[in-house]
Design a protein around this motif. Structure first.
Motif, PDB file in Angstrom:
ATOM      1  N   LEU A  39       0.819  -1.204   0.000  1.00 33.79           N
ATOM      2  CA  LEU A  39       0.000   0.000   0.000  1.00 33.79           C
ATOM      3  C   LEU A  39       0.862   1.266   0.000  1.00 33.79           C
ATOM      4  O   LEU A  39       0.413   2.317  -0.442  1.00 33.79           O
ATOM      5  N   GLY A  40       2.089   1.166   0.460  1.00 32.41           N
ATOM      6  CA  GLY A  40       2.977   2.318   0.478  1.00 32.41           C
ATOM      7  C   GLY A  40       2.463   3.442   1.352  1.00 32.41           C
ATOM      8  O   GLY A  40       2.455   4.607   0.944  1.00 32.41           O
ATOM      9  N   LEU A  41       2.051   3.112   2.567  1.00 30.17           N
ATOM     10  CA  LEU A  41       1.507   4.110   3.478  1.00 30.17           C
ATOM     11  C   LEU A  41       2.607   5.045   3.990  1.00 30.17           C
ATOM     12  O   LEU A  41       3.686   4.598   4.362  1.00 30.17           O
ATOM     13  N   SER A  42       2.286   6.310   4.021  1.00 31.32           N
ATOM     14  CA  SER A  42       3.203   7.286   4.602  1.00 31.32           C
ATOM     15  C   SER A  42       3.091   7.189   6.129  1.00 31.32           C
ATOM     16  O   SER A  42       2.109   6.651   6.648  1.00 31.32           O
ATOM     17  N   PRO A  43       4.067   7.721   6.847  1.00 36.78           N
ATOM     18  CA  PRO A  43       3.967   7.708   8.315  1.00 36.78           C
ATOM     19  C   PRO A  43       2.692   8.402   8.809  1.00 36.78           C
ATOM     20  O   PRO A  43       2.068   7.949   9.775  1.00 36.78           O
ATOM     21  N   GLN A  44       2.283   9.477   8.140  1.00 39.61           N
ATOM     22  CA  GLN A  44       1.066  10.187   8.540  1.00 39.61           C
ATOM     23  C   GLN A  44      -0.168   9.300   8.322  1.00 39.61           C
ATOM     24  O   GLN A  44      -1.080   9.294   9.140  1.00 39.61           O
ATOM     25  N   GLN A  45      -0.184   8.569   7.199  1.00 42.81           N
ATOM     26  CA  GLN A  45      -1.310   7.673   6.933  1.00 42.81           C
ATOM     27  C   GLN A  45      -1.358   6.545   7.965  1.00 42.81           C
ATOM     28  O   GLN A  45      -2.420   6.202   8.453  1.00 42.81           O
ATOM     29  N   ARG A  46      -0.204   5.987   8.282  1.00 40.26           N
ATOM     30  CA  ARG A  46      -0.145   4.917   9.297  1.00 40.26           C
ATOM     31  C   ARG A  46      -0.697   5.422  10.628  1.00 40.26           C
ATOM     32  O   ARG A  46      -1.474   4.738  11.289  1.00 40.26           O
ATOM     33  N   GLN A  47      -0.301   6.617  11.005  1.00 45.16           N
ATOM     34  CA  GLN A  47      -0.760   7.196  12.268  1.00 45.16           C
ATOM     35  C   GLN A  47      -2.271   7.435  12.227  1.00 45.16           C
ATOM     36  O   GLN A  47      -2.981   7.132  13.187  1.00 45.16           O
ATOM     37  N   ILE A 122      -6.035   2.824  -2.879  1.00 46.62           N
ATOM     38  CA  ILE A 122      -7.356   2.179  -2.843  1.00 46.62           C
ATOM     39  C   ILE A 122      -7.423   1.076  -3.897  1.00 46.62           C
ATOM     40  O   ILE A 122      -7.953  -0.003  -3.648  1.00 46.62           O
ATOM     41  N   ALA A 123      -6.848   1.328  -5.073  1.00 48.02           N
ATOM     42  CA  ALA A 123      -6.814   0.297  -6.119  1.00 48.02           C
ATOM     43  C   ALA A 123      -5.997  -0.906  -5.651  1.00 48.02           C
ATOM     44  O   ALA A 123      -6.390  -2.063  -5.877  1.00 48.02           O
ATOM     45  N   THR A 124      -4.882  -0.665  -4.981  1.00 45.35           N
ATOM     46  CA  THR A 124      -4.060  -1.756  -4.447  1.00 45.35           C
ATOM     47  C   THR A 124      -4.832  -2.523  -3.383  1.00 45.35           C
ATOM     48  O   THR A 124      -4.815  -3.758  -3.359  1.00 45.35           O
ATOM     49  N   LEU A 125      -5.526  -1.796  -2.515  1.00 41.73           N
ATOM     50  CA  LEU A 125      -6.336  -2.433  -1.476  1.00 41.73           C
ATOM     51  C   LEU A 125      -7.399  -3.331  -2.101  1.00 41.73           C
ATOM     52  O   LEU A 125      -7.618  -4.467  -1.658  1.00 41.73           O
ATOM     53  N   ARG A 126      -8.039  -2.853  -3.144  1.00 41.43           N
ATOM     54  CA  ARG A 126      -9.068  -3.633  -3.838  1.00 41.43           C
ATOM     55  C   ARG A 126      -8.467  -4.918  -4.418  1.00 41.43           C
ATOM     56  O   ARG A 126      -9.030  -6.003  -4.286  1.00 41.43           O
ATOM     57  N   ARG A 127      -7.286  -4.793  -5.039  1.00 42.46           N
ATOM     58  CA  ARG A 127      -6.615  -5.962  -5.618  1.00 42.46           C
ATOM     59  C   ARG A 127      -6.248  -6.970  -4.532  1.00 42.46           C
ATOM     60  O   ARG A 127      -6.458  -8.170  -4.683  1.00 42.46           O
ATOM     61  N   LEU A 128      -5.717  -6.482  -3.412  1.00 37.60           N
ATOM     62  CA  LEU A 128      -5.349  -7.370  -2.310  1.00 37.60           C
ATOM     63  C   LEU A 128      -6.580  -8.069  -1.730  1.00 37.60           C
ATOM     64  O   LEU A 128      -6.541  -9.255  -1.400  1.00 37.60           O
ATOM     65  N   ARG A 129      -7.669  -7.329  -1.624  1.00 34.35           N
ATOM     66  CA  ARG A 129      -8.913  -7.920  -1.100  1.00 34.35           C
ATOM     67  C   ARG A 129      -9.397  -9.046  -2.009  1.00 34.35           C
ATOM     68  O   ARG A 129      -9.819 -10.099  -1.544  1.00 34.35           O
ATOM     69  N   LEU A 130      -9.327  -8.840  -3.320  1.00 38.46           N
ATOM     70  CA  LEU A 130      -9.732  -9.886  -4.262  1.00 38.46           C
ATOM     71  C   LEU A 130      -8.834 -11.114  -4.130  1.00 38.46           C
ATOM     72  O   LEU A 130      -9.308 -12.251  -4.194  1.00 38.46           O
TER      73      LEU A 130
END
Length: 155
Positions: A39-47, A122-130
């Motif tokens: 997902l490549g989350l930034s530190p701010q997103q992780r927090q 969000i697209a990556t999340l959707r792919r991982l969910r599938l």
């Protein structure tokens, strides 16, 4: 009961993933990247996501407990001799209500998390969910209708 089976299956998948990762590292084999890393989350997103999850932790625990207790109550009603159909129906309704609350909470949490993500995440999340869905239910893969192969109106 189904929830417990899914948790066991998820735990088993986690253990298998960790074991595969460890073996692959020992043998210098390529390893599939961690989904969170993908997902490549930034530190701010992780927090922000951590805060979202922590904000409803108590409510989530209560809702999960309610589902477990409703499952137990339904099992007890089903096992009772003589069986009381009215009680069983009441227990079914209690379980359905608890599961609906659990689902509602999960969806609201996911909606809040999605607001933190960028479109490509969000697209990556959707792919991982599938991918997870296909692993959890391989039968579904065989029944999947290819795009543009579904219902077609007659001319």
């Amino acid at each position: 009961m189904f929830e417990v089976q899914m948790k066991i299956l998820a735990s088993l998948l986690f253990v298998l993933t960790v074991a595969t990762f460890a073996v692959a590292q020992q043998q210098d084999l390529p390893v599939a990247p961690d989904p969170i890393e993908q997902l490549g989350l930034s530190p701010q997103q992780r927090q922000a996501i951590r805060q979202i999850v922590n904000e409803n932790k108590d409510e989530r625990q209560m809702t999960n407990r309610r589902v477990r207790e409703a499952n137990v109550a339904l099992d007890q009603a089903l096992d009772a001799e003589p069986s009381d159909e009215n009680l069983i129906e009441q227990r079914i309704n209690e379980l359905a209500s608890a599961q609906a609350a659990q689902l509602r909470m999960r969806i609201h949490t996911e909606m809040r998390i999605r607001r933190v993500l960028r479109p490509e995440q969000i697209a990556t999340l959707r792919r991982l969910r599938l991918q997870v869905r296909d692993v959890m239910n391989p039968q579904r893969m065989n029944n999947r209708v290819p795009p543009n192969q579904g219902f077609r109106p007659r001319p």
